[in-house]
Design a protein around this motif. Structure first.
Motif, mmCIF file in Angstrom:
data_model
loop_
_atom_site.group_PDB
_atom_site.id
_atom_site.type_symbol
_atom_site.label_atom_id
_atom_site.label_comp_id
_atom_site.label_asym_id
_atom_site.label_seq_id
_atom_site.Cartn_x
_atom_site.Cartn_y
_atom_site.Cartn_z
ATOM 1 N N SER A 1 0.850 -1.191 0.000
ATOM 2 C CA SER A 1 0.000 0.000 0.000
ATOM 3 C C SER A 1 0.885 1.241 0.000
ATOM 4 C CB SER A 1 -0.912 0.027 1.230
ATOM 5 O OG SER A 1 -1.568 1.285 1.342
ATOM 6 N N THR B 1 -7.545 1.462 -7.971
ATOM 7 C CA THR B 1 -8.149 2.637 -7.339
ATOM 8 C C THR B 1 -8.878 3.471 -8.388
ATOM 9 O OG1 THR B 1 -6.238 4.040 -7.695
ATOM 10 C CG2 THR B 1 -6.220 2.648 -5.723
ATOM 11 N N ASN C 1 -7.439 4.422 0.628
ATOM 12 C CA ASN C 1 -6.560 3.323 0.242
ATOM 13 C C ASN C 1 -5.859 2.709 1.458
ATOM 14 O OD1 ASN C 1 -7.218 3.622 -2.446
ATOM 15 N ND2 ASN C 1 -5.466 4.910 -2.917
#
Length: 327
Positions: free
Chosen positions: A12, A90, A22
């Protein structure tokens, strides 16, 4: 069981300090998977020196963000071409980067599996990659709905102030004409000085508007819960976490009509406004404040989508995703 001994690298680029959707996804998925395998949560792979290395050789990579995680994705594919590589897309991936950025496009090609975070995301993928993609809705625990104030009406927008979130439309809507008692709260850090200046100018222009800055997640959820509507003005969304948090808090949503929001709330939802149209947003806020039946309709429609955002369902899908990839 055998999967308990396996290690998964979860990449991440967003860290806890970012406090964005996120990061919350990565942290939540790590928790979901922790009882089934060892999780090495890292900002990139190979892990930077300040982060602990996995205790065992990892068996799979799960990476958020096709473009920002591209160096990790490409390094994994070179080192472990025979091991699973799952890439979670995303909003900026789906609706911008995979159409223009070579690194993001290469991430799609290298991935053994792709994940989108709402149902409309599949159509945004190039047709050649849809066969290895699946939908996993994000989730949040349901909160007991608040008793809303009957003396005033509050709209809240949540998200760091940046171009993709279009915070100016919310500010412009707050400056329209409204009956007394209608208020606009904006939560999030200004990631550009331009938005800091705009928020302060809006607060000076109308007492109806407050900019609350960045707040801890728990406090933000309480603001969402107590608001009469949550507003999402975004230009692009992979699957807005604040929308599902509102639904799981009993707060209906007003949202820009973009693919990522339609994928969350459904094509027939009654609370959409045209992207960037502050006057249209203001009309919807007035309707919500003055027409109880309209607000009740939005409440009902949001409630019909709540099952998608149940943590138990997200956990089941995430575990199945990784287990099947390893299998």
């Amino acid at each position: 069981m055998e999967s308990e001994a396996k290690t998964i690298v979860l990449v991440s680029p967003a860290t806890a300090d970012a406090n964005n959707g996120n990061w919350h996804t990565a942290h939540r998925w790590a928790q979901f998977l922790s009882g089934h395998c060892d999780i090495a949560l890292t900002s990139r792979w190979p892990a930077p020196p300040q982060e602990p290395a996995p205790r065992r050789a990892p068996q799979a990579m799960l990476a958020l963000h096709a473009r920002r995680s591209a160096p990790s994705i490409h390094a994994w594919a070179r080192a472990h071409p025979d091991k699973p590589l799952i890439v979670v897309l995303t909003g900026t991936d789906l609706y911008r980067d995979i159409h223009t950025d070579a690194d993001a496009q290469q991430s799609l090609a290298l991935a053994s599996r792709l994940v989108v975070l709402q149902e409309a995301g599949l159509a945004a993928l190039p047709a050649e990659w849809r066969g290895k993609a699946q939908v996993v809705y994000q989730s949040a625990p349901a909160l007991r709905p608040a008793v809303k104030s009957s003396r005033s009406f509050r709209a809240v927008m949540v998200g760091h102030l940046r171009d993709e979130k279009d915070p100016l439309t919310f500010m412009e809507a707050a400056c329209q004409d409204f009956p007394p008692g209608i208020h606009f709260d904006q939560i999030g850090l200004a990631l550009d000085p331009h938005f800091d200046e705009a928020a302060r100018a809006t607060a000076q222009r109308t007492l109806r508007y407050r900019w609350l800055g960045g707040l801890p997640r728990a406090q933000t959820r309480q603001h969402i819960k107590r608001a009469h509507v949550l507003v999402n003005c975004s230009r692009m969304e992979g699957g807005a976490h604040v929308i599902l948090e509102a639904v799981q808090s009993g707060t209906p949503v007003l949202a820009s009509r973009i693919s990522g929001n339609v994928g969350m709330l459904g094509p027939d939802y009654a609370g959409y406004f045209t992207l960037g149209d502050a006057a249209q947003l203001a009309v919807l806020v007035r309707r919500c404040a003055l027409e109880p039946d309209f607000l009740a309709l939005l409440q009902k429609q949001c409630g019909q989508r709540a099952y998608l955002f149940d943590p138990r369902e997200e956990k089941r899908l995430v575990i199945n995703l990784v287990t099947s990839a390893l299998g």
